[in-house]
Design a protein around this motif. Structure first.
Motif, PDB file in Angstrom:
ATOM      1  N   PRO A  81       0.505  -1.045   0.068  1.00 37.61           N
ATOM      2  CA  PRO A  81       0.147  -0.008  -0.081  1.00 37.61           C
ATOM      3  C   PRO A  81       1.229   1.214   0.068  1.00 37.61           C
ATOM      4  N   PRO A  82       0.408   1.907  -0.399  1.00 36.97           N
ATOM      5  CA  PRO A  82       1.406   3.307  -0.506  1.00 36.97           C
ATOM      6  C   PRO A  82       1.286   4.012   0.414  1.00 36.97           C
ATOM      7  N   THR A  83       2.520   4.881   1.290  1.00 36.01           N
ATOM      8  CA  THR A  83       2.992   5.074   2.036  1.00 36.01           C
ATOM      9  C   THR A  83       2.842   6.744   2.493  1.00 36.01           C
ATOM     10  N   PRO A  84       2.789   7.025   3.577  1.00 34.91           N
ATOM     11  CA  PRO A  84       3.002   8.445   4.177  1.00 34.91           C
ATOM     12  C   PRO A  84       3.695   9.320   3.005  1.00 34.91           C
ATOM     13  N   ALA A  85       5.081   9.065   2.586  1.00 34.41           N
ATOM     14  CA  ALA A  85       5.691   9.462   1.710  1.00 34.41           C
ATOM     15  C   ALA A  85       5.777   9.611   0.502  1.00 34.41           C
ATOM     16  N   GLU A  86       4.689   8.454  -0.051  1.00 34.59           N
ATOM     17  CA  GLU A  86       4.125   8.439  -1.157  1.00 34.59           C
ATOM     18  C   GLU A  86       3.066   9.850  -1.184  1.00 34.59           C
ATOM     19  N   PHE A  87       2.146   9.574  -0.225  1.00 33.81           N
ATOM     20  CA  PHE A  87       1.266  11.630  -0.433  1.00 33.81           C
ATOM     21  C   PHE A  87       1.891  12.109  -0.123  1.00 33.81           C
TER      22      PHE A  87
END
Length: 161
Positions: A81-87
């Protein structure tokens, strides 16, 4: 909706995604042919190749020869799943794309992408997983788009019963 999609069938075709770098961008896992088709409003057969380089994706298709940011691709199931850094990467990209509007939300075609995925879900568990992914990235959509996604989700859930 992309006309080459078939209802609730598992479609297996040779991937046109080629990795051209020894170093993989963390967002590489979200690069899909489906996203390219919606992004450029083309069919699967129009794609010649999708090259994943270290910092950019090169799309070569019928009438198209463009570099695309990894941050243009929506998250998918079946990978981490996407990470906060990718957000943060997504938000930065959206702000850069719409600098005059100062928009911090996903392109409109992302909603269509997720509605297509709801429609193609083969089971209620898969549909629920897509719903959970949307809940994780709900910041990416305006409230009215979220309502459309929820409506589409409920419709597909009722059809799977």
């Amino acid at each position: 909706m992309v006309s080459s999609l078939k209802p609730r069938e598992l479609v297996i075709r040779a991937s046109k995604i080629v990795h051209k770098s020894l170093f993989l961008n963390s967002l590489t896992r979200f690069v899909t042919e489906e996203a390219i088709c919606l992004m450029f409003r083309i069919g699967f057969g129009d794609i010649y190749t999708i090259e994943c380089w270290r910092y950019m994706v090169y799309v070569h298709a019928k009438g198209i020869s463009r570099f695309v940011s990894y941050a243009d691709f929506p998250p998918i199931l079946g990978v981490e799943p996407p990470t906060p850094a990718e957000f943060v990467k997504w938000r930065r990209r959206w702000r850069k794309q719409h600098e005059y509007a100062y928009r911090k939300q996903a392109p409109e075609w992302w909603a269509e992408f997720f509605m297509n995925e709801f429609w193609q879900a083969l089971s209620e568990a898969m549909l629920r997983s897509w719903g959970e992914l949307i809940a994780l990235i709900k910041f990416a959509f305006p409230e009215e788009t979220l309502q459309e996604l929820r409506k589409s989700y409920r419709l597909e859930k009722s059809l799977l019963h």
